[in-house]
Write a protein that holds these residues in place. Structure first.
Motif, PDB file in Angstrom:
ATOM      1  N   GLY A 108       6.036  13.806  -3.046  1.00 58.25           N
ATOM      2  CA  GLY A 108       7.244  14.052  -3.986  1.00 58.25           C
ATOM      3  C   GLY A 108       7.809  12.785  -4.616  1.00 58.25           C
ATOM      4  N   VAL A 109       6.750  11.834  -4.954  1.00 61.41           N
ATOM      5  CA  VAL A 109       7.186  10.487  -5.606  1.00 61.41           C
ATOM      6  C   VAL A 109       6.687  10.450  -6.824  1.00 61.41           C
ATOM      7  CG1 VAL A 109       7.006   8.327  -5.444  1.00 61.41           C
ATOM      8  CG2 VAL A 109       7.085   9.443  -3.220  1.00 61.41           C
ATOM      9  N   ASP A 110       7.553  10.100  -7.674  1.00 60.90           N
ATOM     10  CA  ASP A 110       7.123  10.114  -9.117  1.00 60.90           C
ATOM     11  C   ASP A 110       6.976   8.627  -9.408  1.00 60.90           C
ATOM     12  OD1 ASP A 110       7.034   9.784 -11.957  1.00 60.90           O
ATOM     13  OD2 ASP A 110       9.040  10.493 -12.374  1.00 60.90           O
ATOM     14  N   PRO A 111       5.858   8.278  -9.701  1.00 61.52           N
ATOM     15  CA  PRO A 111       5.299   6.750 -10.194  1.00 61.52           C
ATOM     16  C   PRO A 111       6.264   6.027 -10.870  1.00 61.52           C
ATOM     17  CG  PRO A 111       3.392   8.117 -10.057  1.00 61.52           C
ATOM     18  CD  PRO A 111       4.461   9.170 -10.127  1.00 61.52           C
ATOM     19  N   ALA A 112       6.852   6.742 -11.817  1.00 57.71           N
ATOM     20  CA  ALA A 112       7.841   6.150 -13.000  1.00 57.71           C
ATOM     21  C   ALA A 112       9.120   5.933 -12.422  1.00 57.71           C
ATOM     22  CB  ALA A 112       7.876   7.372 -14.194  1.00 57.71           C
ATOM     23  N   ALA A 113       9.488   6.454 -11.023  1.00 58.91           N
ATOM     24  CA  ALA A 113      10.785   6.059 -10.470  1.00 58.91           C
ATOM     25  C   ALA A 113      10.507   4.817  -9.426  1.00 58.91           C
ATOM     26  CB  ALA A 113      11.046   7.414  -9.741  1.00 58.91           C
ATOM     27  N   VAL A 114       9.210   4.480  -9.537  1.00 61.77           N
ATOM     28  CA  VAL A 114       9.010   3.297  -8.322  1.00 61.77           C
ATOM     29  C   VAL A 114       9.517   2.141  -9.052  1.00 61.77           C
ATOM     30  CG1 VAL A 114       7.404   1.736  -7.201  1.00 61.77           C
ATOM     31  CG2 VAL A 114       7.018   4.187  -7.143  1.00 61.77           C
ATOM     32  N   GLU A 115      10.622   1.343  -8.356  1.00 59.14           N
ATOM     33  CA  GLU A 115      10.940   0.136  -8.940  1.00 59.14           C
ATOM     34  C   GLU A 115      10.460  -1.128  -8.894  1.00 59.14           C
ATOM     35  OE1 GLU A 115      15.469  -2.088  -8.568  1.00 59.14           O
ATOM     36  OE2 GLU A 115      15.051  -0.171  -7.460  1.00 59.14           O
ATOM     37  N   PHE A 116       9.688  -1.212  -7.609  1.00 62.75           N
ATOM     38  CA  PHE A 116       9.048  -2.538  -7.163  1.00 62.75           C
ATOM     39  C   PHE A 116       7.708  -1.926  -6.492  1.00 62.75           C
ATOM     40  CE2 PHE A 116      13.242  -4.093  -6.990  1.00 62.75           C
ATOM     41  CZ  PHE A 116      13.148  -5.007  -7.810  1.00 62.75           C
ATOM     42  N   VAL A 117       6.495  -2.585  -6.887  1.00 61.33           N
ATOM     43  CA  VAL A 117       5.332  -2.517  -6.016  1.00 61.33           C
ATOM     44  C   VAL A 117       4.983  -3.794  -5.370  1.00 61.33           C
ATOM     45  CG1 VAL A 117       2.939  -2.156  -6.001  1.00 61.33           C
ATOM     46  CG2 VAL A 117       4.514  -0.670  -7.618  1.00 61.33           C
ATOM     47  N   VAL A 118       5.129  -3.905  -3.995  1.00 65.21           N
ATOM     48  CA  VAL A 118       4.928  -5.054  -3.456  1.00 65.21           C
ATOM     49  C   VAL A 118       3.426  -5.210  -3.362  1.00 65.21           C
ATOM     50  CG1 VAL A 118       5.301  -6.594  -1.486  1.00 65.21           C
ATOM     51  CG2 VAL A 118       7.135  -5.147  -2.647  1.00 65.21           C
ATOM     52  N   ILE A 119       2.876  -6.310  -3.732  1.00 65.05           N
ATOM     53  CA  ILE A 119       1.201  -6.464  -3.546  1.00 65.05           C
ATOM     54  C   ILE A 119       1.064  -7.562  -2.336  1.00 65.05           C
ATOM     55  CG2 ILE A 119      -1.035  -7.146  -4.588  1.00 65.05           C
ATOM     56  CD1 ILE A 119       0.230  -4.958  -5.900  1.00 65.05           C
ATOM     57  N   THR A 120       0.656  -7.019  -1.166  1.00 62.78           N
ATOM     58  CA  THR A 120       0.353  -7.973  -0.030  1.00 62.78           C
ATOM     59  C   THR A 120      -0.440  -8.926  -0.455  1.00 62.78           C
ATOM     60  OG1 THR A 120      -1.382  -6.598   0.967  1.00 62.78           O
ATOM     61  CG2 THR A 120       0.860  -6.128   1.736  1.00 62.78           C
ATOM     62  N   HIS A 121      -1.673  -8.800  -1.195  1.00 62.63           N
ATOM     63  CA  HIS A 121      -2.401  -9.708  -1.949  1.00 62.63           C
ATOM     64  C   HIS A 121      -3.510  -9.144  -2.932  1.00 62.63           C
ATOM     65  CE1 HIS A 121      -4.867  -7.385   1.211  1.00 62.63           C
ATOM     66  NE2 HIS A 121      -6.138  -7.921   0.674  1.00 62.63           N
ATOM     67  N   ALA A 122      -4.007  -9.908  -3.495  1.00 61.25           N
ATOM     68  CA  ALA A 122      -4.361  -9.350  -4.916  1.00 61.25           C
ATOM     69  C   ALA A 122      -6.087  -9.006  -4.908  1.00 61.25           C
ATOM     70  CB  ALA A 122      -4.315 -10.422  -6.182  1.00 61.25           C
ATOM     71  N   HIS A 123      -6.529  -8.476  -3.659  1.00 60.76           N
ATOM     72  CA  HIS A 123      -7.794  -7.968  -3.512  1.00 60.76           C
ATOM     73  C   HIS A 123      -7.700  -6.820  -4.354  1.00 60.76           C
ATOM     74  CE1 HIS A 123      -9.268 -10.403   0.062  1.00 60.76           C
ATOM     75  NE2 HIS A 123      -9.739 -11.111  -1.248  1.00 60.76           N
ATOM     76  N   PRO A 124      -9.120  -6.082  -5.019  1.00 56.23           N
ATOM     77  CA  PRO A 124      -9.184  -5.220  -5.858  1.00 56.23           C
ATOM     78  C   PRO A 124      -8.607  -3.968  -5.207  1.00 56.23           C
ATOM     79  CG  PRO A 124     -11.473  -6.419  -5.905  1.00 56.23           C
ATOM     80  CD  PRO A 124     -10.415  -6.819  -4.740  1.00 56.23           C
ATOM     81  N   ASP A 125      -8.778  -3.616  -3.762  1.00 56.22           N
ATOM     82  CA  ASP A 125      -8.315  -2.652  -3.245  1.00 56.22           C
ATOM     83  C   ASP A 125      -6.877  -2.388  -2.768  1.00 56.22           C
ATOM     84  OD1 ASP A 125      -9.017  -4.507  -1.531  1.00 56.22           O
ATOM     85  OD2 ASP A 125      -9.057  -2.999   0.184  1.00 56.22           O
ATOM     86  N   HIS A 126      -6.375  -3.541  -3.417  1.00 55.65           N
ATOM     87  CA  HIS A 126      -4.570  -3.597  -3.269  1.00 55.65           C
ATOM     88  C   HIS A 126      -3.968  -3.577  -4.606  1.00 55.65           C
ATOM     89  CE1 HIS A 126      -4.303  -3.892   1.032  1.00 55.65           C
ATOM     90  NE2 HIS A 126      -5.845  -4.401   1.155  1.00 55.65           N
ATOM     91  N   ILE A 127      -4.699  -3.898  -5.708  1.00 53.49           N
ATOM     92  CA  ILE A 127      -4.074  -3.794  -7.113  1.00 53.49           C
ATOM     93  C   ILE A 127      -4.858  -2.938  -8.047  1.00 53.49           C
ATOM     94  CG2 ILE A 127      -3.571  -6.446  -6.676  1.00 53.49           C
ATOM     95  CD1 ILE A 127      -5.498  -6.903  -8.910  1.00 53.49           C
ATOM     96  N   GLY A 128      -5.680  -2.216  -7.614  1.00 52.18           N
ATOM     97  CA  GLY A 128      -6.367  -1.322  -8.449  1.00 52.18           C
ATOM     98  C   GLY A 128      -5.792  -0.467  -9.078  1.00 52.18           C
ATOM     99  N   GLY A 129      -4.758  -0.055  -8.410  1.00 49.43           N
ATOM    100  CA  GLY A 129      -3.814   1.270  -8.937  1.00 49.43           C
ATOM    101  C   GLY A 129      -2.709   0.933  -9.910  1.00 49.43           C
ATOM    102  N   VAL A 130      -2.690  -0.326 -10.113  1.00 52.78           N
ATOM    103  CA  VAL A 130      -1.244  -0.863 -10.644  1.00 52.78           C
ATOM    104  C   VAL A 130      -1.067  -0.079 -12.043  1.00 52.78           C
ATOM    105  CG1 VAL A 130      -1.373  -3.125  -9.617  1.00 52.78           C
ATOM    106  CG2 VAL A 130      -2.522  -2.812 -11.761  1.00 52.78           C
ATOM    107  N   HIS A 131      -1.793   0.415 -12.659  1.00 55.83           N
ATOM    108  CA  HIS A 131      -1.913   1.129 -14.209  1.00 55.83           C
ATOM    109  C   HIS A 131      -1.167   2.397 -13.876  1.00 55.83           C
ATOM    110  CE1 HIS A 131      -5.578   2.776 -12.223  1.00 55.83           C
ATOM    111  NE2 HIS A 131      -5.155   3.928 -12.988  1.00 55.83           N
ATOM    112  N   ILE A 132      -0.722   2.984 -12.651  1.00 54.43           N
ATOM    113  CA  ILE A 132      -0.069   4.187 -12.614  1.00 54.43           C
ATOM    114  C   ILE A 132       1.519   4.176 -12.399  1.00 54.43           C
ATOM    115  CG2 ILE A 132      -2.196   5.276 -11.533  1.00 54.43           C
ATOM    116  CD1 ILE A 132      -0.507   5.577  -8.843  1.00 54.43           C
ATOM    117  N   PHE A 133       1.803   2.840 -12.172  1.00 53.01           N
ATOM    118  CA  PHE A 133       3.360   2.601 -12.050  1.00 53.01           C
ATOM    119  C   PHE A 133       3.886   2.131 -13.569  1.00 53.01           C
ATOM    120  CE2 PHE A 133       1.492   2.168  -7.769  1.00 53.01           C
ATOM    121  CZ  PHE A 133       2.167   3.250  -7.203  1.00 53.01           C
ATOM    122  N   PRO A 134       4.450   3.001 -14.443  1.00 54.12           N
ATOM    123  CA  PRO A 134       4.885   2.465 -15.779  1.00 54.12           C
ATOM    124  C   PRO A 134       5.953   1.610 -15.907  1.00 54.12           C
ATOM    125  CG  PRO A 134       5.473   4.804 -15.556  1.00 54.12           C
ATOM    126  CD  PRO A 134       4.664   4.175 -14.297  1.00 54.12           C
TER     127      PRO A 134
END
Length: 290
Positions: A108-134
């Protein structure tokens, strides 16, 4: 497949584990022993594998890891603040990844409503989905950002070309809406603070989520198997600094065990939640949440 697990932290924080899928490490691209326990003495590794009902080192042909993220919903007065910890693979690592959007919908989470995405580290499996948070700001340790910015400024070589190719399109998306972290404990929203936990990468971070007397520690890739908890000095092949990761593991796991904190690890079996037990004979042990 999409999957979620919801828990309550104190009175004001609702957390939901969301799955982005899973990946299998097998030949010819990956040799499990070389990936997960490259420095482990074979006899002791076989003993640890047997304790977990796994094949011995000579027979271990593949390892499957989940890719898990955490949604944090904090009630502040009449407002709900939404933070996500890590952004998954975004489909970069095969057909069984890229399920984060489905799992967010299930939660029940709208990606558009997410205020912050905390990236623990910038490996591909942790930043690959950044595009879904507008609309989100991406929270990253300043030293982590500087390291990967420098990495992508150089021409790739044979050894690092795979990682270079996976990061080159995603890292600029992250950098466009960046909140850089300079200090340990910095608050993101009330009840959500970062924890410096370097070693796996130069600026690897954890996230401390707390409400009242309860806390949940999201520890990213501090370890990727619980064997690394028993032997904190056994490096994983992607650990940037083996000496640094050992010190960080011992410090953070001791803190978690002492405080009886709930812990979340991104690549442990779903839902990746449990407690750390300090064992006198064998480092630390993992106690999965029932």
């Amino acid at each position: 497949m999409a999957a979620i697990k919801e828990i309550q932290v104190g009175g004001n924080v609702r957390c939901t584990v969301v799955s982005d899928g899973q990946g299998t490490f097998a030949p010819p691209m990956f040799q499990p022993l070389a990936v997960f326990w490259p420095t482990a003495p074979r006899e002791e590794l076989d003993r640890q594998l047997a304790k977990r009902g796994m094949p011995g080192s000579a027979d271990l042909k593949e390892m499957t890891l989940p890719y898990l993220c955490m949604v944090v919903r904090v009630r502040v007065g009449e407002t709900e603040r939404v933070v996500v910890v890590d952004a998954g693979c975004g489909g970069l690592l095969g057909p069984n990844t890229g399920r984060l959007g489905e799992s967010l919908a299930l939660a029940g989470v709208d990606p558009a409503a997410v205020e912050f995405v905390v990236i623990t580290h910038a490996h591909p499996d942790h930043i690959g989905g950044v595009h879904i948070f507008p609309n989100a700001k991406f929270v990253l340790c300043a030293s982590e950002h500087a390291f990967w910015k420098g990495f992508l400024a150089e021409e790739p070589n044979v050894q690092n070309k795979l990682v270079f190719d996976l990061l080159k399109d995603k890292f600029p998306l992250l950098s466009a809406r960046l909140m850089l972290i300079e200090s340990d404990g910095q608050e993101i929203v009330p009840g959500v603070n970062v924890m410096m936990a370097p070693g796996h990468t130069p600026g690897h971070m954890g996230v401390r989520i707390h409400s009242g007397s309860q806390e949940l520690l999201c520890l990213g890739d501090l370890v990727v198997t619980d064997i690394h908890m028993a032997h904190t000095d056994w490096a994983y092949s992607l650990d940037f600094r083996a000496d640094m990761i050992t010190e960080t593991r011992n410090r953070v796991f001791h803190q978690a065990a002492t405080n009886r904190s709930l812990v979340f690890l991104s690549h442990f079996p779903f839902p990746g939640l449990g407690h750390v037990i300090e064992a006198s004979s064998e480092g630390f042990q993992w106690q999965p949440l029932p």
